[in-house]
Design a protein around this motif. Structure first.
Motif, PDB file in Angstrom:
ATOM      1  N   SER A   1       6.456   5.065 -12.348  1.00 18.24           N
ATOM      2  CA  SER A   1       5.807   5.191 -11.044  1.00 18.24           C
ATOM      3  C   SER A   1       6.813   5.028  -9.921  1.00 18.24           C
ATOM      4  CB  SER A   1       4.702   4.139 -10.903  1.00 18.24           C
ATOM      5  OG  SER A   1       5.244   2.834 -11.014  1.00 18.24           O
TER       6      SER A   1
ATOM      7  N   ASN B   1       7.444   2.783  -7.880  1.00 17.99           N
ATOM      8  CA  ASN B   1       6.952   2.341  -6.584  1.00 17.99           C
ATOM      9  C   ASN B   1       7.617   1.064  -6.086  1.00 17.99           C
ATOM     10  OD1 ASN B   1       5.716   0.289  -8.102  1.00 17.99           O
ATOM     11  ND2 ASN B   1       3.811   1.441  -8.269  1.00 17.99           N
TER      12      ASN B   1
ATOM     13  N   ALA C   1       0.823  -1.211   0.000  1.00 17.61           N
ATOM     14  CA  ALA C   1       0.000   0.000   0.000  1.00 17.61           C
ATOM     15  C   ALA C   1       0.856   1.260   0.000  1.00 17.61           C
ATOM     16  CB  ALA C   1      -0.926  -0.010   1.213  1.00 17.61           C
ATOM     17  N   LEU C   2       1.941   1.227   0.788  1.00 14.79           N
ATOM     18  CA  LEU C   2       2.812   2.402   0.843  1.00 14.79           C
ATOM     19  C   LEU C   2       3.523   2.638  -0.484  1.00 14.79           C
ATOM     20  CD1 LEU C   2       4.390   2.012   4.406  1.00 14.79           C
ATOM     21  CD2 LEU C   2       2.673   3.668   3.674  1.00 14.79           C
ATOM     22  N   SER C   3       3.720   1.565  -1.249  1.00 20.01           N
ATOM     23  CA  SER C   3       4.387   1.724  -2.549  1.00 20.01           C
ATOM     24  C   SER C   3       3.597   2.625  -3.474  1.00 20.01           C
ATOM     25  CB  SER C   3       4.591   0.350  -3.209  1.00 20.01           C
ATOM     26  OG  SER C   3       5.446  -0.464  -2.426  1.00 20.01           O
ATOM     27  N   TYR C   4       2.268   2.575  -3.368  1.00 22.84           N
ATOM     28  CA  TYR C   4       1.418   3.356  -4.251  1.00 22.84           C
ATOM     29  C   TYR C   4       1.272   4.804  -3.803  1.00 22.84           C
ATOM     30  CZ  TYR C   4       0.090  -0.838  -6.793  1.00 22.84           C
ATOM     31  OH  TYR C   4       0.116  -1.960  -7.562  1.00 22.84           O
ATOM     32  N   THR C   5       1.817   5.128  -2.626  1.00 19.99           N
ATOM     33  CA  THR C   5       1.722   6.514  -2.156  1.00 19.99           C
ATOM     34  C   THR C   5       2.813   7.384  -2.764  1.00 19.99           C
ATOM     35  OG1 THR C   5       3.127   6.069  -0.213  1.00 19.99           O
ATOM     36  CG2 THR C   5       0.748   5.744   0.017  1.00 19.99           C
ATOM     37  N   LYS C   6       3.817   6.754  -3.396  1.00 19.20           N
ATOM     38  CA  LYS C   6       4.890   7.525  -4.007  1.00 19.20           C
ATOM     39  C   LYS C   6       4.385   8.183  -5.297  1.00 19.20           C
ATOM     40  CE  LYS C   6       8.751   4.848  -2.163  1.00 19.20           C
ATOM     41  NZ  LYS C   6       9.989   4.098  -2.498  1.00 19.20           N
ATOM     42  N   PRO C   7       4.781   9.430  -5.518  1.00 18.86           N
ATOM     43  CA  PRO C   7       4.307  10.134  -6.719  1.00 18.86           C
ATOM     44  C   PRO C   7       4.952   9.585  -7.991  1.00 18.86           C
ATOM     45  CG  PRO C   7       5.928  11.459  -5.559  1.00 18.86           C
ATOM     46  CD  PRO C   7       5.644  10.274  -4.676  1.00 18.86           C
TER      47      PRO C   7
END
Length: 248
Positions: free
Chosen positions: A208, A210, A35-41
């Motif tokens: 991405s 991520n 989940a945290l991987s997808y928070t990266k811009p």
């Protein structure tokens, strides 16, 4: 008879009983990591390849010097992302950031400025080599005219001493003319090999960045090890309390 104790087996048995907790916590950490991987811009990287031609200016050919010179033209948030890679006869410039338009426009700006500086350096080199070639061409022409004059003098003179002197001068002039011709042809060849610097179109790729799989596995490994340590500590506390209760 004193009872034989197997502490390692006891710990393994305890951990096995709590295996669902160990597996569950590991899975939970993997989910959190994913989940945290997808928070990266999203990161955009623009790249421009510049053919350097025949320039030999250290300031315009060494990556560290290029970076130091042109990063000052960039916004603060993009300065650290400027990357320069040197290959034979070409320089690859790249810039990364989260704003696609800013990355592309600044990459194009840096690439254009760098190419213009290369062209300016190329023009100076071209002019210097052209002037050198023209000077050699003039020397060849003047020496050939001088050779013709001495050939005529030899034909017209009947004085033996002058004939010897003119002949020695003529031979020397011919040797000099051969050297000038060789230098002229070499200079003309070098000038023909000169190639003007050129810039390729700026290309932008989206990443991405991520690292989903990597982050998921790392989070799972961390969660497994952390829970393993906690279970060992839990078992140790249980054993310590049991030992204290037996002594009382």
């Amino acid at each position: 008879m004193e009872k034989i104790k197997y502490p390692v087996y006891d710990y393994i048995k305890f951990i096995w009983k709590k295996k669902l907790l160990l597996i569950g916590f590991t899975i939970l950490c993997m989910v959190i990591g994913a989940a945290l991987s997808y928070t990266k811009p999203t990161v955009y990287t623009s790249t421009a390849i510049v053919f350097t031609g025949n320039g030999n200016n250290d300031e315009l050919s060494k990556p560290d010097l290029i970076t130091g010179r042109y990063k000052e033209e960039l916004p603060d948030e993009l300065k650290s992302s400027l990357n320069v890679k040197a290959d034979p006869f070409q320089i690859t410039l790249s810039l990364s950031g989260t704003n696609k338009e800013a990355v592309e426009s600044n990459m194009n700006k840096v690439a254009e400025q760098y190419t213009n500086d290369l062209i300016e350096d190329f023009d100076e080199l071209h002019d210097a080599m052209a002037n050198y070639r023209n000077a050699l061409e003039k020397k060849v022409k003047n020496t050939e005219e001088s050779i013709t004059q001495y050939e005529q003098l030899i034909q017209d003179t009947s004085n033996d001493s002058k004939l010897i002197s003119y002949s020695e001068i003529l031979i020397n002039k011919m040797d000099i003319a051969d050297k000038y011709r060789a230098d002229f042809h070499e200079a003309e060849y070098d000038l023909a090999l000169l190639e003007e610097p050129k810039k390729s179109d700026v290309k932008t790729i989206q990443s991405s960045n991520n690292n989903l799989l990597k982050n998921t596995l790392l989070a799972g490994a961390f969660g497994f090890q952390l829970m393993l340590v906690l279970l060992v500590l839990w078992k140790y506390i249980i054993n310590a309390r049991r030992s204290l209760s037996q002594r009382q």
